[in-house]
Design a protein around this motif. Structure first.
Motif, PDB file in Angstrom:
ATOM      1  N   ARG A  98     -18.228  26.402  14.601  1.00  0.00           N
ATOM      2  CA  ARG A  98     -19.375  25.671  14.051  1.00  0.00           C
ATOM      3  C   ARG A  98     -20.499  25.584  15.085  1.00  0.00           C
ATOM      4  O   ARG A  98     -21.659  25.817  14.776  1.00  0.00           O
ATOM      5  N   LEU A 130     -16.811  28.163   6.635  1.00  0.00           N
ATOM      6  CA  LEU A 130     -17.695  27.880   7.765  1.00  0.00           C
ATOM      7  C   LEU A 130     -19.110  28.366   7.472  1.00  0.00           C
ATOM      8  O   LEU A 130     -20.076  27.618   7.629  1.00  0.00           O
ATOM      9  N   GLU A 133     -20.865  26.359   4.827  1.00  0.00           N
ATOM     10  CA  GLU A 133     -21.296  25.059   5.364  1.00  0.00           C
ATOM     11  C   GLU A 133     -22.697  25.150   5.985  1.00  0.00           C
ATOM     12  O   GLU A 133     -23.455  24.186   5.977  1.00  0.00           O
TER      13      GLU A 133
END
Length: 164
Positions: A98, A130, A133
């Motif tokens: 992230r 991921l 997101e």
């Protein structure tokens, strides 16, 4: 943790992290381990001012890395880059991916990159989540384009436009 441009001295750690993911058949299409020697030209081809390789360093060790790779080797595609993220096994699922992805988005305009892509196997759900997101959208689905030990796998291309 420090994120910095990779140097040739980092290649043993970069290669070790990369090779550790090959057996899982989830992250890369390489089927055999790569060598440090084979990665020297690869690293030298990455321009830190336009297509860098970064390492995430913590307590003197490399815990992950990220590369910006050309999407297609034609001048018109120069503002588009494929980003690849690899995390040391003991540091996976702790937010390092992230952090690296967020940093790539933040720094991409300085690298003259306006569009980021990710090439992700359809069965790699953690990576798909991921990128989603971070507002990457599914731009392509290439069915059964990879053969991993006799198992055909789909490739998903995700993308995000960073500027207008």
């Amino acid at each position: 943790m420090t994120i910095r441009d990779a140097a040739e001295a980092d290649l043993p750690a970069i290669v070790a992290i990369y090779n550790s993911i090959i057996p899982g058949r989830t992250v890369t299409a390489d089927l055999e381990p790569v060598t440090v020697a084979s990665r020297v030209p690869w690293l030298r081809a990455h321009d830190p001012g336009h297509r860098p390789v970064w390492v995430a360093e913590e307590d003197g060790g490399i815990v992950g890395w990220l590369s910006f790779d050309p999407f297609y080797p034609r001048a018109a595609y120069d503002g588009t880059a494929m980003v690849a993220i690899y995390i040391e096994e003991s540091r996976r699922r702790q937010g390092l991916g992230r952090t690296l992805l967020a940093e790539s988005i933040a720094r991409a305009p300085r690298l003259k990159v306006h569009t980021l892509l990710g090439y992700i196997f359809a069965h790699n759900e953690p990576s798909l989540r991921l990128f989603a997101e971070f507002k990457f959208e599914r731009w392509a689905h290439l069915p059964r384009v990879a053969n991993l030990d006799g198992v055909e796998r789909d490739l998903i291309i995700v993308g995000r436009r960073l500027s207008q």
